[in-house]
Design a protein around this motif. Sequence first.
Motif, PDB file in Angstrom:
ATOM      1  N   ARG A   1    -115.172  42.236  43.682  1.00 28.63           N
ATOM      2  CA  ARG A   1    -114.236  41.788  44.718  1.00 28.63           C
ATOM      3  C   ARG A   1    -113.592  40.444  44.349  1.00 28.63           C
ATOM      4  N   THR A   2    -113.054  40.389  43.158  1.00 33.78           N
ATOM      5  CA  THR A   2    -112.520  39.138  42.622  1.00 33.78           C
ATOM      6  C   THR A   2    -111.130  39.379  42.037  1.00 33.78           C
ATOM      7  N   SER A   3    -110.261  38.373  42.137  1.00 36.19           N
ATOM      8  CA  SER A   3    -108.898  38.490  41.625  1.00 36.19           C
ATOM      9  C   SER A   3    -108.630  37.443  40.560  1.00 36.19           C
ATOM     10  N   PHE A   4    -107.774  37.836  39.610  1.00 37.81           N
ATOM     11  CA  PHE A   4    -107.360  36.979  38.503  1.00 37.81           C
ATOM     12  C   PHE A   4    -105.841  36.950  38.482  1.00 37.81           C
ATOM     13  N   PHE A   5    -105.252  35.768  38.713  1.00 36.32           N
ATOM     14  CA  PHE A   5    -103.801  35.666  38.849  1.00 36.32           C
ATOM     15  C   PHE A   5    -103.258  34.535  37.988  1.00 36.32           C
ATOM     16  N   ALA A   6    -102.295  34.861  37.111  1.00 36.73           N
ATOM     17  CA  ALA A   6    -101.541  33.861  36.340  1.00 36.73           C
ATOM     18  C   ALA A   6    -102.437  32.963  35.492  1.00 36.73           C
ATOM     19  N   ASN A   7    -103.463  33.551  34.889  1.00 38.30           N
ATOM     20  CA  ASN A   7    -104.248  32.833  33.896  1.00 38.30           C
ATOM     21  C   ASN A   7    -103.660  33.117  32.514  1.00 38.30           C
ATOM     22  N   GLU A   8    -103.924  32.231  31.547  1.00 45.30           N
ATOM     23  CA  GLU A   8    -103.223  32.357  30.272  1.00 45.30           C
ATOM     24  C   GLU A   8    -104.075  31.862  29.107  1.00 45.30           C
ATOM     25  N   ALA A   9    -104.010  32.598  27.996  1.00 44.84           N
ATOM     26  CA  ALA A   9    -104.568  32.157  26.719  1.00 44.84           C
ATOM     27  C   ALA A   9    -103.400  31.886  25.786  1.00 44.84           C
ATOM     28  N   GLU A  10    -103.170  30.615  25.481  1.00 46.57           N
ATOM     29  CA  GLU A  10    -101.997  30.209  24.719  1.00 46.57           C
ATOM     30  C   GLU A  10    -102.284  30.204  23.215  1.00 46.57           C
ATOM     31  N   ALA A  11    -101.332  29.651  22.448  1.00 51.22           N
ATOM     32  CA  ALA A  11    -101.452  29.469  21.001  1.00 51.22           C
ATOM     33  C   ALA A  11    -101.813  30.795  20.333  1.00 51.22           C
ATOM     34  N   LEU A  12    -102.981  30.885  19.690  1.00 53.25           N
ATOM     35  CA  LEU A  12    -103.437  32.126  19.060  1.00 53.25           C
ATOM     36  C   LEU A  12    -104.466  32.807  19.945  1.00 53.25           C
ATOM     37  N   GLY A  13    -104.241  32.760  21.243  1.00 50.26           N
ATOM     38  CA  GLY A  13    -105.250  33.147  22.211  1.00 50.26           C
ATOM     39  C   GLY A  13    -105.319  34.630  22.520  1.00 50.26           C
ATOM     40  N   SER A  14    -106.516  35.081  22.913  1.00 49.18           N
ATOM     41  CA  SER A  14    -106.767  36.442  23.383  1.00 49.18           C
ATOM     42  C   SER A  14    -107.528  36.383  24.704  1.00 49.18           C
ATOM     43  N   GLY A  15    -107.314  37.414  25.512  1.00 48.88           N
ATOM     44  CA  GLY A  15    -107.957  37.452  26.823  1.00 48.88           C
ATOM     45  C   GLY A  15    -107.311  36.488  27.787  1.00 48.88           C
ATOM     46  N   GLY A  16    -106.105  36.861  28.285  1.00 52.00           N
ATOM     47  CA  GLY A  16    -105.398  35.974  29.198  1.00 52.00           C
ATOM     48  C   GLY A  16    -106.242  35.596  30.399  1.00 52.00           C
ATOM     49  N   ALA A  17    -106.978  36.571  30.942  1.00 45.68           N
ATOM     50  CA  ALA A  17    -107.929  36.286  32.020  1.00 45.68           C
ATOM     51  C   ALA A  17    -109.342  36.194  31.469  1.00 45.68           C
ATOM     52  N   CYS A  18    -109.819  37.267  30.798  1.00 44.17           N
ATOM     53  CA  CYS A  18    -111.224  37.319  30.364  1.00 44.17           C
ATOM     54  C   CYS A  18    -111.341  37.710  28.902  1.00 44.17           C
ATOM     55  N   ARG A  19    -112.271  37.051  28.226  1.00 47.09           N
ATOM     56  CA  ARG A  19    -112.557  37.362  26.822  1.00 47.09           C
ATOM     57  C   ARG A  19    -114.063  37.468  26.647  1.00 47.09           C
ATOM     58  N   PHE A  20    -114.526  38.541  25.954  1.00 50.49           N
ATOM     59  CA  PHE A  20    -115.951  38.781  25.791  1.00 50.49           C
ATOM     60  C   PHE A  20    -116.303  38.961  24.321  1.00 50.49           C
ATOM     61  N   GLU A  21    -117.357  38.267  23.902  1.00 51.14           N
ATOM     62  CA  GLU A  21    -117.897  38.384  22.550  1.00 51.14           C
ATOM     63  C   GLU A  21    -119.387  38.668  22.652  1.00 51.14           C
ATOM     64  N   ASP A  22    -119.811  39.810  22.105  1.00 52.61           N
ATOM     65  CA  ASP A  22    -121.222  40.196  22.130  1.00 52.61           C
ATOM     66  C   ASP A  22    -121.785  40.108  23.547  1.00 52.61           C
ATOM     67  N   SER A  23    -121.049  40.650  24.500  1.00 56.35           N
ATOM     68  CA  SER A  23    -121.424  40.549  25.914  1.00 56.35           C
ATOM     69  C   SER A  23    -121.197  41.875  26.629  1.00 56.35           C
ATOM     70  N   ASP A  24    -121.871  42.047  27.751  1.00 54.60           N
ATOM     71  CA  ASP A  24    -121.679  43.206  28.613  1.00 54.60           C
ATOM     72  C   ASP A  24    -121.061  42.727  29.926  1.00 54.60           C
ATOM     73  N   ALA A  25    -119.964  43.355  30.307  1.00 49.49           N
ATOM     74  CA  ALA A  25    -119.258  42.945  31.525  1.00 49.49           C
ATOM     75  C   ALA A  25    -118.997  44.164  32.396  1.00 49.49           C
ATOM     76  N   THR A  26    -119.322  44.041  33.680  1.00 54.75           N
ATOM     77  CA  THR A  26    -119.079  45.087  34.663  1.00 54.75           C
ATOM     78  C   THR A  26    -118.220  44.520  35.778  1.00 54.75           C
ATOM     79  N   PHE A  27    -117.121  45.231  36.084  1.00 57.19           N
ATOM     80  CA  PHE A  27    -116.198  44.809  37.139  1.00 57.19           C
ATOM     81  C   PHE A  27    -116.122  45.892  38.194  1.00 57.19           C
ATOM     82  N   GLU A  28    -116.029  45.483  39.457  1.00 55.16           N
ATOM     83  CA  GLU A  28    -115.833  46.443  40.549  1.00 55.16           C
ATOM     84  C   GLU A  28    -114.942  45.822  41.614  1.00 55.16           C
ATOM     85  N   ASP A  29    -113.915  46.577  42.022  1.00 55.32           N
ATOM     86  CA  ASP A  29    -112.966  46.128  43.047  1.00 55.32           C
ATOM     87  C   ASP A  29    -112.319  44.801  42.633  1.00 55.32           C
TER      88      ASP A  29
END
Length: 302
Positions: free
Chosen positions: A152-180
């Motif tokens: 139940r979370t929102s992500f609005f107008a976040n940014e990864a600049e330059a040589l960036g990846s994952g404008g909102a979220c970036r995961f390395e060797d991780s487990d992520a679960t999202f709902e709603d």
Amino acid sequence: SAADTYRLPDHTGLYGGFAGDETARNQADPWGHPTWLTGGGPADTHVYHVVTAYNTSDATLHGLILSGGSALGTSVDGLGGGLLVIKSRLHVEDCLFQGNEAKYGGGMFVTESEVTVVGSRFGGNQATDTLNSTYTHGGAISAEQSTLRVERTSFFANEAEALGSGGACRFEDSDATFEDVVFHRNAAARYGGAIFADSDSEVHVRNGIFVGNLAQRGGALRVLGPWSLAGGLVVGNIAETEGGGIYSANEGELVNVTVAENELTSSSASGAGLYAHGAVTPKPVTVMNCIFSGNRDGGGNS
């Protein structure tokens, strides 16, 4: 000084949203009575991390606004402008992360930890660097060797600049679960306008809305590890080359999802709605009960 931070001890809750006349904690109204933890104003020296959890067990942040963190230093001081979580277990609920910046994890950086985020908002956070020429990841959240659950979370107008990846979220060797969850108008200079995950990560989304996100590859998502998206919308996202909506490089599952009006800006690109790529061997994506409509490349082809 820039090194100042709110440090969370074990088994501690930090709560906001009170007017002052409540008699019980559950009477708090976080959005009606905002409680700010700020890293500094326009003329101030900004702290690297507004809040820090280091080797912290069972701590809680509830009903708070974390803003103004600026982790643009070296080593650990380049991580997690709003919240830095290291080797900890943390619950975050009804919080707003707004206007924070860092090289990795503008809103929150997590490593070797377990974090749950519920009913919260991430807006206008940046992964950036003053040189504007180095890798920056995770405008809202960057996680390494961790487990995250986001509800139940929102992500609005976040940014990864330059040589960036994952404008909102970036995961390395991780487990992520999202709902709603909702991802709207997030942007990455390189990969995954909303979410980027490396090949050692798993990402699973249930009831996710991805609208108007932007990246070079994978306008909404670029996932290199196993993934699934069950229920939701992938609409109006834009990539320059592959995967206007979704870029998959591993086994994935797409169920009960509408993938529509996503766009590639290059006429020579492919996979405006979904691009499935296997670098060595084919990586199948299972698609069930989905709608694909109006996705197009730069030449106007569907």
